[in-house]
Design an enzyme around this catalytic site. Sequence first.
Site, PDB file in Angstrom:
ATOM      1  N   HIS A 156       0.670  -1.200  -0.068  1.00  0.00           N
ATOM      2  CA  HIS A 156      -0.043  -0.007   0.017  1.00  0.00           C
ATOM      3  C   HIS A 156       0.804   0.989  -0.130  1.00  0.00           C
ATOM      4  O   HIS A 156       0.459   2.271  -0.535  1.00  0.00           O
ATOM      5  CB  HIS A 156      -0.867   0.081   1.049  1.00  0.00           C
TER       6      HIS A 156
ATOM      7  N   ASP B 299      -0.056  -7.498   1.579  1.00  0.00           N
ATOM      8  CA  ASP B 299       0.542  -6.031   1.706  1.00  0.00           C
ATOM      9  C   ASP B 299       2.320  -5.975   2.016  1.00  0.00           C
ATOM     10  O   ASP B 299       2.862  -5.189   2.639  1.00  0.00           O
ATOM     11  CB  ASP B 299      -0.161  -5.353   3.005  1.00  0.00           C
TER      12      ASP B 299
ATOM     13  N   SER C 149       4.800   3.005   8.279  1.00  0.00           N
ATOM     14  CA  SER C 149       4.511   1.702   7.422  1.00  0.00           C
ATOM     15  C   SER C 149       5.614   1.429   6.196  1.00  0.00           C
ATOM     16  O   SER C 149       6.192   2.409   5.669  1.00  0.00           O
ATOM     17  CB  SER C 149       3.055   1.753   6.443  1.00  0.00           C
TER      18      SER C 149
END
Length: 308
Positions: free
Chosen positions: A54, A84, A163
């Site tokens: 993402h 992911d 992230s």
Amino acid sequence: MDEEPLDAYSAVVTSVAAALTPRVAALRLRGPRGESAGSAVTLTGEGHLVTNAHVVGDATGGEAEWGDGTWARFDVVGRDPLSDLAVVRADRAVPEPPEFGDADDLRVGSLVVAVGNPMGLSGSVTAGVVSALGRAMPARTRQGTRLIEDVIQTDAALNPGNSGGALADARGRVVGINTAVAGIGLGLAVPVNATTNRIIAALLRDGRVRRGYLGLVTAPAPLPAGWAERVGHRTALRVAEVVPSSPAARSGLHAGDLLIAVSGVPLRDAQSLQKRLFAEAIGTRMEITVLRNGALVDVVVEPTELRD
């Protein structure tokens, strides 16, 4: 005496931070939908980095910067929205990779350290413990929303831009890739284990991951009294949802079914099913043993190829 545990805890966290901070880069990307940013962990000595799918989004490349000032352009090698995870490759020499561990060795309560490198906040470090294992989180793909299963939940708070950064154990081994904020004071990470190592290897080799698709949403669940001894393990996978018109729906699987085994191999957790759904499973008949209404039922299902 109250200071000793804190001193030992601080020593572990500072040691892990010192080892990992130089190996976590800040990413900046520009794609069709605009700019994005995140972190990434050096993966190989050939300039590969691992991050979140993402974070990469639809971009084909971008820029990476490490805390020591090392800067590089990179190309996206491959991405896998269902886990992911994504792999990118820098155009020059980068800091050496850290040691990678195995998230399967984690236990609830294990000390973990989250290290990110958000733009302008080089070396963002938080620490905490594993608060839950085997969690699931939604992942958006072109076909809708699916679940990423078997993620690590931790109370090591994640900051914006973390992230794609590293989740490390007390020995500084990377055991997860931080992926999302689950709530106030809670974060989620994709585990580094045999299954995700296989995913990363496929991204390095082919730029994509081919998977079999069943159309099931499952969660680990204890077997009823008496059945654990009979089948030889204590947990199974409870079906929470069956996607309409999916291979699972066509085979007759239902919400509430307990999946005991596939082709004779016990299903104790989400990963035990996931690792049997790679490319070789596509179009191959699989026999799933199901506990339904107090009786064992064998269901034959043929996975199709999962499409993004």
